[in-house]
Structures are given as structure tokens and as C-alpha cells.
Design a protein around this motif. Structure first.
Motif, PDB file in Angstrom:
ATOM      1  N   MET A  16       3.952  82.165 154.307  1.00 40.79           N
ATOM      2  CA  MET A  16       2.996  82.171 153.230  1.00 40.79           C
ATOM      3  C   MET A  16       2.432  83.538 153.286  1.00 40.79           C
ATOM      4  N   GLN A  17       2.318  84.210 154.356  1.00 39.47           N
ATOM      5  CA  GLN A  17       1.599  85.514 154.344  1.00 39.47           C
ATOM      6  C   GLN A  17       2.069  86.485 153.430  1.00 39.47           C
ATOM      7  N   VAL A  18       3.350  86.643 153.076  1.00 38.97           N
ATOM      8  CA  VAL A  18       3.780  87.522 152.145  1.00 38.97           C
ATOM      9  C   VAL A  18       3.021  87.334 150.897  1.00 38.97           C
ATOM     10  N   VAL A  19       2.429  86.129 150.438  1.00 33.86           N
ATOM     11  CA  VAL A  19       1.924  85.921 149.022  1.00 33.86           C
ATOM     12  C   VAL A  19       0.312  86.758 148.928  1.00 33.86           C
ATOM     13  N   GLY A  20      -0.078  86.841 150.222  1.00 28.51           N
ATOM     14  CA  GLY A  20      -1.507  87.420 150.177  1.00 28.51           C
ATOM     15  C   GLY A  20      -2.689  86.895 149.631  1.00 28.51           C
ATOM     16  N   ASN A  21      -2.628  85.285 149.444  1.00 25.93           N
ATOM     17  CA  ASN A  21      -3.521  84.639 148.953  1.00 25.93           C
ATOM     18  C   ASN A  21      -4.465  83.903 149.988  1.00 25.93           C
ATOM     19  N   PRO A  22      -5.740  84.204 150.421  1.00 21.02           N
ATOM     20  CA  PRO A  22      -6.422  83.548 151.422  1.00 21.02           C
ATOM     21  C   PRO A  22      -6.556  82.149 151.146  1.00 21.02           C
ATOM     22  N   THR A  23      -6.762  81.783 150.059  1.00 22.16           N
ATOM     23  CA  THR A  23      -6.984  80.545 149.714  1.00 22.16           C
ATOM     24  C   THR A  23      -5.649  79.573 150.159  1.00 22.16           C
ATOM     25  N   LEU A  24      -4.466  80.073 149.985  1.00 24.23           N
ATOM     26  CA  LEU A  24      -3.191  79.516 150.282  1.00 24.23           C
ATOM     27  C   LEU A  24      -2.998  79.555 151.780  1.00 24.23           C
ATOM     28  N   LYS A  25      -3.691  80.624 152.392  1.00 25.42           N
ATOM     29  CA  LYS A  25      -3.500  80.446 154.085  1.00 25.42           C
ATOM     30  C   LYS A  25      -4.071  79.172 154.702  1.00 25.42           C
ATOM     31  N   VAL A  26      -5.138  78.835 154.049  1.00 29.51           N
ATOM     32  CA  VAL A  26      -6.137  77.531 154.649  1.00 29.51           C
ATOM     33  C   VAL A  26      -5.061  76.458 154.434  1.00 29.51           C
ATOM     34  N   VAL A  27      -4.296  76.347 153.481  1.00 28.35           N
ATOM     35  CA  VAL A  27      -3.177  75.091 153.169  1.00 28.35           C
ATOM     36  C   VAL A  27      -2.154  75.283 154.001  1.00 28.35           C
ATOM     37  N   ALA A  28      -1.595  76.547 154.193  1.00 26.00           N
ATOM     38  CA  ALA A  28      -0.505  76.831 155.207  1.00 26.00           C
ATOM     39  C   ALA A  28      -0.847  76.653 156.752  1.00 26.00           C
ATOM     40  N   GLU A  29      -2.225  76.849 157.353  1.00 26.44           N
ATOM     41  CA  GLU A  29      -2.404  76.272 158.376  1.00 26.44           C
ATOM     42  C   GLU A  29      -2.521  74.805 158.647  1.00 26.44           C
ATOM     43  N   LYS A  30      -2.778  74.324 157.588  1.00 25.93           N
ATOM     44  CA  LYS A  30      -2.727  72.500 157.664  1.00 25.93           C
ATOM     45  C   LYS A  30      -1.221  72.107 158.085  1.00 25.93           C
ATOM     46  N   VAL A  31      -0.423  72.706 157.238  1.00 22.20           N
ATOM     47  CA  VAL A  31       1.080  72.521 157.298  1.00 22.20           C
ATOM     48  C   VAL A  31       1.631  73.119 158.567  1.00 22.20           C
ATOM     49  N   GLN A  32       1.123  74.287 159.009  1.00 19.82           N
ATOM     50  CA  GLN A  32       1.549  74.719 160.408  1.00 19.82           C
ATOM     51  C   GLN A  32       1.369  73.696 161.433  1.00 19.82           C
ATOM     52  N   ALA A  33       0.390  73.144 161.621  1.00 16.58           N
ATOM     53  CA  ALA A  33      -0.325  72.315 162.410  1.00 16.58           C
ATOM     54  C   ALA A  33       0.505  70.943 162.569  1.00 16.58           C
ATOM     55  N   LYS A  34       0.913  70.560 161.365  1.00 19.19           N
ATOM     56  CA  LYS A  34       1.752  69.308 161.362  1.00 19.19           C
ATOM     57  C   LYS A  34       3.026  69.552 161.779  1.00 19.19           C
ATOM     58  N   LEU A  35       3.614  70.796 161.380  1.00 19.94           N
ATOM     59  CA  LEU A  35       4.976  70.916 161.830  1.00 19.94           C
ATOM     60  C   LEU A  35       5.137  71.245 163.283  1.00 19.94           C
ATOM     61  N   ARG A  36       4.070  71.983 163.894  1.00 12.95           N
ATOM     62  CA  ARG A  36       3.709  72.200 165.204  1.00 12.95           C
ATOM     63  C   ARG A  36       4.015  70.644 166.071  1.00 12.95           C
ATOM     64  N   ASN A  37       3.286  69.793 165.631  1.00 11.83           N
ATOM     65  CA  ASN A  37       3.332  68.369 165.852  1.00 11.83           C
ATOM     66  C   ASN A  37       4.718  67.602 166.138  1.00 11.83           C
ATOM     67  N   VAL A  38       5.276  68.034 164.839  1.00 15.39           N
ATOM     68  CA  VAL A  38       6.724  67.337 164.681  1.00 15.39           C
ATOM     69  C   VAL A  38       7.411  68.118 165.732  1.00 15.39           C
ATOM     70  N   ILE A  39       7.362  69.607 166.007  1.00 17.59           N
ATOM     71  CA  ILE A  39       8.663  70.136 167.036  1.00 17.59           C
ATOM     72  C   ILE A  39       7.970  69.626 168.340  1.00 17.59           C
ATOM     73  N   SER A  40       6.489  69.681 168.928  1.00 20.73           N
ATOM     74  CA  SER A  40       6.512  69.182 170.169  1.00 20.73           C
ATOM     75  C   SER A  40       6.557  67.738 170.505  1.00 20.73           C
ATOM     76  N   ASN A  41       6.723  67.246 169.351  1.00 20.96           N
ATOM     77  CA  ASN A  41       6.852  65.678 169.629  1.00 20.96           C
ATOM     78  C   ASN A  41       8.546  65.211 169.925  1.00 20.96           C
ATOM     79  N   MET A  42       9.274  66.215 169.796  1.00 20.53           N
ATOM     80  CA  MET A  42      10.619  65.958 169.547  1.00 20.53           C
ATOM     81  C   MET A  42      11.141  65.612 171.406  1.00 20.53           C
TER      82      MET A  42
END
Length: 128
Positions: free
Chosen positions: A102-128
Motif C-alpha cells: 500500500m506504500q505506493v498509494v502514499g495515503n497516510p490514512t490508508l497506512k493505518v488500515v494496512a498496518e492492521k491487515v499486516q498484523a493479522k497476516l503476520r499472525n496467519v503465517i506465524s501460526n502455520m
């Protein structure tokens, strides 16, 4: 910086697919699309390829929040997760890093959402 998170498992390909679907569900994601790359390459190009699936994962509340923030963000959705069989017989599961993509978009508000998604996807991978 890497654009994905990954983990290698000694589970079978089918077991890894099932487990990643379960882990995604625990984090609020559903699988919207499933692309069988091996089958597609064989059918379209007559190429033999390893077992490789691309799962299009979506967390509806976060997708909605992202769309409210940036109305063209649908071009970067859903979040892709891959499951691939490695030459040694192990299976790799990898997910897109939403913050990096999402960095390509350059929208700081979007980064907040992306950080939440990032945390959840990290959990998915680490729990495999």
C-alpha cells in the motif's frame, strides 16, 4: 524490505492449504479466489510446474475501511496468500505485506488500515 512474510512447513500441500484457510478465518479473512497455477500453466502452456496456489483473501471490515479511505484501492485487493510445494517436498506459505504493497498509494490514512491487515497476516503465517 520484503514485500511478503513466509514460513516453510513440512505439512503436505493439501494440509497446508487447509491450515492456512483456517488461520485466515481466525483472523477474519475469507478466501474470495483460488488460482491453481500448476493447473493453469499445464492447460494454457503445457508446462509442468510445482503445486502452487494463489488465494485471494479478504477481511471485509478492513476492505471497506480501505475503500472509504482510497476509492481506487480495489486494484490492490484482495490480499494474496500463496501456498507452494518446494523441490525438497516442504511447503511454503507466504502472504503479502499490506504495508509495503500500500506504500505506493502514499495515503497516510490508508497506512493505518494496512498496518492492521499486516498484523493479522503476520499472525496467519506465524501460526502455520
Amino acid at each position: 524490505m520484503s514485500y511478503y512474510f513466509s514460513k516453510i512447513t513440512n505439512a503436505s500441500f493439501e494440509e497446508a492449504l487447509s491450515r492456512v484457510a483456517d488461520e485466515l478465518k481466525k483472523e477474519g479473512f475469507g478466501i474470495l479466489t483460488e488460482i491453481d497455477v500448476k493447473e493453469t500453466l499445464k492447460k494454457k502452456l503445457d508446462i509442468t510446474f510445482q503445486k502452487y496456489k494463489i488465494l485471494g483473501a479478504c477481511n471485509p471490515p478492513f476492505a471497506y475501511e480501505a475503500l472509504q479511505t482510497e476509492n481506487k484501492i480495489g486494484m490492490l485487493l484482495p490480499c494474496n496468500v500463496i501456498v507452494q510445494e518446494l523441490p525438497d517436498g516442504n511447503v511454503e506459505v507466504a502472504a503479502i505485506d499490506a504495508v509495503q504493497s500500500m506504500q505506493v498509494v502514499g495515503n497516510p490514512t490508508l497506512k493505518v488500515v494496512a498496518e492492521k491487515v499486516q498484523a493479522k497476516l503476520r499472525n496467519v503465517i506465524s501460526n502455520m
